[in-house]
Design a protein around this motif. Structure first.
Motif, mmCIF file in Angstrom:
data_model
loop_
_atom_site.group_PDB
_atom_site.id
_atom_site.type_symbol
_atom_site.label_atom_id
_atom_site.label_comp_id
_atom_site.label_asym_id
_atom_site.label_seq_id
_atom_site.Cartn_x
_atom_site.Cartn_y
_atom_site.Cartn_z
ATOM 1 N N GLN A 1 1.333 12.218 -12.485
ATOM 2 C CA GLN A 1 2.232 13.296 -12.875
ATOM 3 C C GLN A 1 2.813 13.025 -14.268
ATOM 4 O O GLN A 1 2.925 13.938 -15.087
ATOM 5 N N PHE A 2 3.151 11.767 -14.540
ATOM 6 C CA PHE A 2 3.659 11.392 -15.854
ATOM 7 C C PHE A 2 2.598 11.640 -16.929
ATOM 8 O O PHE A 2 2.887 12.235 -17.960
ATOM 9 N N ILE A 3 1.372 11.199 -16.665
ATOM 10 C CA ILE A 3 0.276 11.384 -17.628
ATOM 11 C C ILE A 3 0.068 12.876 -17.891
ATOM 12 O O ILE A 3 -0.047 13.309 -19.040
ATOM 13 N N ASP A 4 0.012 13.668 -16.824
ATOM 14 C CA ASP A 4 -0.184 15.118 -16.968
ATOM 15 C C ASP A 4 0.950 15.748 -17.768
ATOM 16 O O ASP A 4 0.726 16.616 -18.612
ATOM 17 N N HIS A 5 2.172 15.310 -17.499
ATOM 18 C CA HIS A 5 3.332 15.852 -18.202
ATOM 19 C C HIS A 5 3.274 15.531 -19.696
ATOM 20 O O HIS A 5 3.500 16.405 -20.536
ATOM 21 N N LEU B 1 0.830 -1.216 0.000
ATOM 22 C CA LEU B 1 0.000 0.000 0.000
ATOM 23 C C LEU B 1 0.861 1.261 0.000
ATOM 24 O O LEU B 1 0.541 2.238 -0.682
ATOM 25 N N THR B 2 1.952 1.232 0.742
ATOM 26 C CA THR B 2 2.863 2.379 0.778
ATOM 27 C C THR B 2 3.469 2.616 -0.604
ATOM 28 O O THR B 2 3.528 3.760 -1.081
ATOM 29 N N ASP B 3 3.896 1.542 -1.258
ATOM 30 C CA ASP B 3 4.429 1.651 -2.624
ATOM 31 C C ASP B 3 3.367 2.187 -3.574
ATOM 32 O O ASP B 3 3.659 3.035 -4.427
ATOM 33 N N ARG B 4 2.159 1.706 -3.437
ATOM 34 C CA ARG B 4 1.058 2.140 -4.297
ATOM 35 C C ARG B 4 0.816 3.641 -4.123
ATOM 36 O O ARG B 4 0.625 4.370 -5.096
ATOM 37 N N MET B 5 0.849 4.095 -2.880
ATOM 38 C CA MET B 5 0.611 5.507 -2.618
ATOM 39 C C MET B 5 1.772 6.374 -3.120
ATOM 40 O O MET B 5 1.594 7.555 -3.384
ATOM 41 N N HIS B 6 2.936 5.788 -3.262
ATOM 42 C CA HIS B 6 4.067 6.495 -3.864
ATOM 43 C C HIS B 6 3.922 6.528 -5.389
ATOM 44 O O HIS B 6 4.197 7.546 -6.023
ATOM 45 N N ASP B 7 3.490 5.407 -5.973
ATOM 46 C CA ASP B 7 3.427 5.278 -7.431
ATOM 47 C C ASP B 7 2.251 6.000 -8.079
ATOM 48 O O ASP B 7 2.385 6.510 -9.192
ATOM 49 N N ILE B 8 1.116 6.031 -7.434
ATOM 50 C CA ILE B 8 -0.076 6.631 -8.062
ATOM 51 C C ILE B 8 0.157 8.099 -8.423
ATOM 52 O O ILE B 8 -0.097 8.492 -9.566
ATOM 53 N N PRO B 9 0.653 8.935 -7.511
ATOM 54 C CA PRO B 9 0.901 10.329 -7.911
ATOM 55 C C PRO B 9 1.972 10.449 -8.994
ATOM 56 O O PRO B 9 1.885 11.327 -9.857
ATOM 57 N N ARG B 10 2.972 9.565 -8.977
ATOM 58 C CA ARG B 10 4.014 9.607 -10.008
ATOM 59 C C ARG B 10 3.416 9.271 -11.378
ATOM 60 O O ARG B 10 3.753 9.904 -12.374
ATOM 61 N N LEU B 11 2.550 8.283 -11.413
ATOM 62 C CA LEU B 11 1.888 7.917 -12.671
ATOM 63 C C LEU B 11 1.019 9.071 -13.162
ATOM 64 O O LEU B 11 1.074 9.432 -14.340
#
Length: 193
Positions: free
Chosen positions: A161-165, A149-159
């Protein structure tokens, strides 16, 4: 035929003619360009000519073309994942995580469209946060799930952010008023990826 042409070029160069004054013409690029380049290289004769490789045959080309095609593909999850898997990409100075991001977006239920990406990733993040809040971090039986869950919460905003970028970069290419503007925006997008 190709070897004879290369032998003639070698003879002309040995006779003092500058290589930039010699031209080799052929009926079709395939397979002649590759063979001629190999023969001239083996004879250590410098050569210059059109690159037979197409943009789509390079990693950079596949990445850029995949990114620019996303609006036409309605930002479908499978097409975004194909972009993420197209090469060694980064997002804000971190390497993208294709396997993790594919699983996250699949479990979130993302189908297509930027609004769908945002809504479903936000919901997935909130769900992970709720589940994490219910866990006792000291309980060894749930330690693995806690890390997940901790990894997921780290990855979701990164994903996201990538899509937005990528969406911002693709938009910049689309609204460029001149070929130079579009080229500069595409180069900036590719460099950032």
């Amino acid at each position: 035929e190709v070897r004879e042409a290369c032998a003639r070029v070698l003879h002309l160069v040995e006779g003092g003619l500058a290589p930039n004054r010699i031209g080799i013409f052929f009926p079709a690029p395939d397979p002649y360009v590759r063979i001629i380049e190999q023969q001239l290289d083996a004879a250590r004769i410098p050569a210059n000519g059109p690159n037979p490789r197409r943009l789509a045959e390079s990693v950079a080309g596949r990445v850029l073309l995949a990114a620019l095609d996303l609006p036409a593909q309605r930002w479908r999850r499978d097409r975004v994942m194909a972009l993420i898997n197209a090469g060694p990409l980064r997002s804000v100075d971190e390497r993208v995580r294709p396997t993790a991001w594919d699983q996250l977006s699949r479990e979130a239920g993302v189908v297509a469209d930027l609004a769908d990406w945002r809504a479903k990733l936000e919901r997935s993040f909130a769900t992970a946060q709720e589940q994490l809040d219910e866990l006792d971090p000291a309980d060894e039986r749930t330690a693995r799930w806690h890390r997940t869950l901790t990894d997921r919460m780290h990855d979701i905003p990164r994903l996201q952010q990538f899509i937005d970028h990528v969406a911002s970069g693709v938009h910049a290419v689309g609204v460029g008023e001149s070929w130079a503007d579009k080229s500069a925006a595409a180069t900036a997008l590719l460099s950032s990826l």
